[in-house]
Design an enzyme around this catalytic site. Structure first.
Site, short mmCIF file in Angstrom:
data_model
loop_
_atom_site.label_atom_id
_atom_site.label_comp_id
_atom_site.label_asym_id
_atom_site.label_seq_id
_atom_site.Cartn_x
_atom_site.Cartn_y
_atom_site.Cartn_z
N CYS A 165 0.80 -1.24 0.00
CA CYS A 165 0.00 0.00 0.00
C CYS A 165 0.83 1.28 0.00
CB CYS A 165 -0.96 -0.04 1.17
SG CYS A 165 -1.89 -1.58 1.16
N HIS A 293 -3.31 7.71 6.19
CA HIS A 293 -3.47 6.39 5.59
C HIS A 293 -4.86 5.85 5.99
CE1 HIS A 293 -2.31 2.83 3.54
NE2 HIS A 293 -2.32 2.07 4.61
N GLU A 304 -1.80 5.31 13.90
CA GLU A 304 -1.68 6.56 13.15
C GLU A 304 -2.27 7.74 13.93
OE1 GLU A 304 -3.49 6.60 9.26
OE2 GLU A 304 -1.99 8.01 8.50
N LYS A 322 -10.56 7.41 2.88
CA LYS A 322 -10.88 6.05 2.41
C LYS A 322 -12.36 5.72 2.57
CE LYS A 322 -6.35 3.96 2.31
NZ LYS A 322 -5.42 5.03 2.67
N HIS A 327 -10.02 1.60 0.18
CA HIS A 327 -8.57 1.50 0.23
C HIS A 327 -8.11 0.96 -1.13
CE1 HIS A 327 -4.53 0.95 1.16
NE2 HIS A 327 -4.59 0.16 2.23
N PHE A 385 1.83 -3.33 4.01
CA PHE A 385 2.25 -4.64 4.51
C PHE A 385 3.78 -4.73 4.44
CE2 PHE A 385 -1.37 -7.94 4.02
CZ PHE A 385 -2.13 -7.23 4.93
#
Lengths: 401, 264
Positions: A165, A293, A304, A322, A327, A385
């Site tokens: 991502c 994010h 976050e 998002k 996402h 990831f």
């Protein structure tokens, strides 16, 4: 800490997502807070969840001279390229600098694996991929970039970044280095990822998919909604486009913690953020907006929100978009860079759509509703990831001067 | 044209009949090196991670570990670039087979191991490396494009970089279109010149001329035909022979000239 870098011009940019095709559709949806999520109608077998699907991809086949590249991901790339005059801007850069002096660096997580999946669903009597899908170039992760290089007739450095991502955020860093070192004069950056069974059932297996539209930073959030997007930007030296927005800085760092959950203290994310500010030559207090994010996974949002709270004062506004787009995985970096650039262009802080009850960990920087204010410096966070983190900083041309 | 410089401090290699860079030299000297590494030991990984790791990770970590050991550097200080044309093809075959039949039974571990940056993830976790790490590809040009990415990091950031180029053998219906008949991995530890105890100094220049087919003794042509990562041999073979020039490709129509200088 890294040295400050010379700002680069973002002389053209565009995106296609569940919010629509092109900048106007995105600016409109961001100002109104209109979500593009809808019930899943794309997986090859039912999976009850919500998705951010781009309208019309099925109805736009590639032109005959590019037909060997045919697949959903490359169709979405082609759709994205032909918006907002992007192809023309790249053509003009190619004329000015030469096809070998324009780099192409795109991020993708799954590229055209949707076609490999389809091939396995339609194996012939001998267990082979069906004849129409025996095209080697679309069954490798470089499919997207090789297709775009062909479509744009670019012959410079050409790279796929696939770090989950953070992929299409990191391409800004790779491109900046090539321009700074004088190997190229311009770079097309961006990324494309399309909805496919691998990501829908894969994230489902990890129990990360929400049964309802995702709710980033909500106390009751239940996971992510997966989306798809294409986005592109053209980077050049600042003097080539005196009034274009600027890429001021970027940071890249690694968690060294776990393959699929973030570092509990957000160590890699914080290193990436601090590196990005150092390259931009800015203090955190000078950042006006952070596009987070904010996936709506339990862990990401917790880590976050804490990072945001300990880094920024309330005057820095922040939100995840998002809830609007889903996402978009390997395309999230470029899509959210474009959203941050639009926020700055229009003076609109996008609201954190999907929120009902904010997580108590969220501080006063969160913009739960759309706000209107002048934004001179904006950031975008992308964490992936494998603990792979990237942050981008953009500014108005007059702020960067 | 700008030239990027890097000191080569460590080299790792894993091929069907070679489990280290010194065995490449033996093949080139005409004597067979009949070691048969079945499974890359990947000793850098802790035992539990080694059990969980897919083949692509073991291969990448094995060659990275060899190059690191030769360089004498601390892995935590190395930014890293992992390049692979196809990622883990065993997992892609598994994912696509399972999705075609019983998608709801997909293994969560296989899914998170399927990301292209799985080797970078396992490596940085095992070595405690917080530096920038990347996972890239460029079809048949993955080695050249990855080397350019690594060299630009060295020149722009003035820091040492680990470059790993590896692909496993393909399996299932995918084999027909990827054509990977064998596993091949190579790794380099590169640093800003002069580096410490450098084996050679590399000068990298982009050129419009693509590289030409090499003439090497067997089994090297078989490695090159059977795995796109074996394009790394276009640098490793001249290095083993201490030749002054090597050529590879950075993109489909972009050549990479590699000038090599050796310490006296």
């Amino acid at each position: 800490m890294p040295d400050r870098i010379a700002p680069l011009a973002v002389s053209a940019y565009t995106a296609a997502s569940a919010l629509g095709h092109g900048l106007t559709a995105h600016a409109h949806a961001l100002a109104l807070g209109t979500s593009g999520l809808r019930p899943n109608d794309i997986s090859s077998s039912p999976l009850p969840c919500w998705i951010g699907r781009v309208e019309g991809v099925e109805d736009m086949p590639l032109p005959a001279h590019l037909a060997d590249w045919e697949c959903r991901n490359n169709r979405l790339a082609w759709l994205g390229l032909r918006q907002d005059g992007f192809v023309e801007r790249v053509g003009s850069a190619r004329e000015r600098y030469g096809a070998h002096r324009v780099a192409l660096m795109l991020g993708t997580s799954t590229s055209s694996i949707g076609s490999t999946e389809e091939g396995y669903r339609r194996l012939d009597a001998d267990g082979r991929l069906p004849a129409d899908l025996r095209r080697p170039d679309i069954h490798a992760p470089h499919s997207l970039v090789a297709f775009v290089a062909d479509a744009l007739d670019l012959r410079g450095p050409c790279l796929t970044v696939s770090t989950a991502c953070s992929s299409s955020a990191k391409v800004f860093a790779s491109a900046e280095r090539l321009i700074r070192l004088g190997l190229v004069d311009a770079a097309v950056v961006g990324g494309v990822d399309t909805l496919c069974d691998s990501v829908l059932f894969g994230f489902n297996a990890l129990e990360l998919v929400s049964p309802e539209p995702c709710r980033p930073f909500d106390a009751e959030r239940r996971g992510i909604s997966i989306g798809e997007a294409a986005g592109f930007a053209l980077l050049e030296r600042a003097d080539a486009a005196p009034t274009a927005p600027r890429l001021l800085g970027y940071g890249e760092a690694t968690d060294a913690h776990h393959m699929s959950t973030p570092h509990p203290e957000g160590l890699g994310a914080e290193l990436a953020l601090r590196d990005a500010l150092a390259r931009a030559g800015l203090a955190a207090s000078q950042v006006d907006y952070v596009n987070l994010h904010g996936t709506a996974s339990l862990k990401n949002d917790e880590v976050e929100a804490a990072l945001l709270g300990r880094t920024f004062a309330p005057r820095t506004r922040a939100s995840s978009t998002k809830g609007l787009t889903g996402h978009t995985l390997g395309a999230a970096g470029i899509l959210e860079a474009v959203i941050a650039l639009l926020a700055m262009r229009d003076g609109v802080v996008p609201g954190n759509v999907g929120i009902r009850t904010p997580d108590p960990a969220c501080g006063p920087s969160f913009a739960w509703q759309t706000e209107r204010r002048e934004l001179r410096v904006v950031m975008s966070n992308s964490f992936g990831f494998g603990g792979n983190n990237a942050c981008l900083v953009f500014a108005r041309s007059e702020t960067a001067a | 044209m700008s030239t990027l410089y890097a000191a080569i401090e460590g080299i790792g290699l894993w091929a069907p009949q070679a489990t280290g860079f010194d065995e490449l030299a033996r093949w080139l000297a005409g004597s067979a090196a009949p070691s048969s590494g079945v499974r890359p030991p990947a000793a850098v990984l802790p035992a539990n991670e080694r059990r969980r790791a897919p083949e692509s990770v073991l291969l990448a970590v094995e060659v990275a570990g060899q190059a690191l050991a030769m360089s004498g550097r601390d892995a935590a200080e190395l930014a890293c670039v992992f390049t692979s044309s196809h990622g883990d093809q065993g997992i892609t075959d598994y994912l696509c087979t399972t999705l075609a039949k019983t998608p709801a039974e997909l293994s969560p571990t296989k899914f998170h191991n399927s990301v292209h940056n799985a080797p970078a993830g396992y490596w940085t976790i095992a070595t405690g490396c917080h530096a920038a790490s990347s996972a890239v590809c460029a079809h048949r040009q993955s080695f050249g494009a990855g080397l350019l990415e690594a060299a630009s990091l060295i020149a722009a950031e003035r820091r040492p970089v680990l470059l790993v180029c590896s692909d496993v053998a393909s399996s299932g219906p995918l084999s027909e279109v990827t054509g990977c008949t064998l596993a091949f991995g190579a790794a380099l530890v590169l640093a800003p010149p002069p580096g410490s105890q450098a084996l050679a100094t590399l000068g990298l220049t982009l050129t419009p001329e693509p590289s030409s087919p090499p003439s090497w003794p067997e089994p090297l042509p078989a490695w090159l035909a059977g795995n796109p990562s074996a394009e790394a041999l276009r640098l490793l073979v001249p290095l083993a022979r201490r030749e002054p020039l090597a050529r590879a490709d950075a993109a489909a129509s972009l050549g990479l000239r590699m000038d090599l200088e050796y310490p006296a």
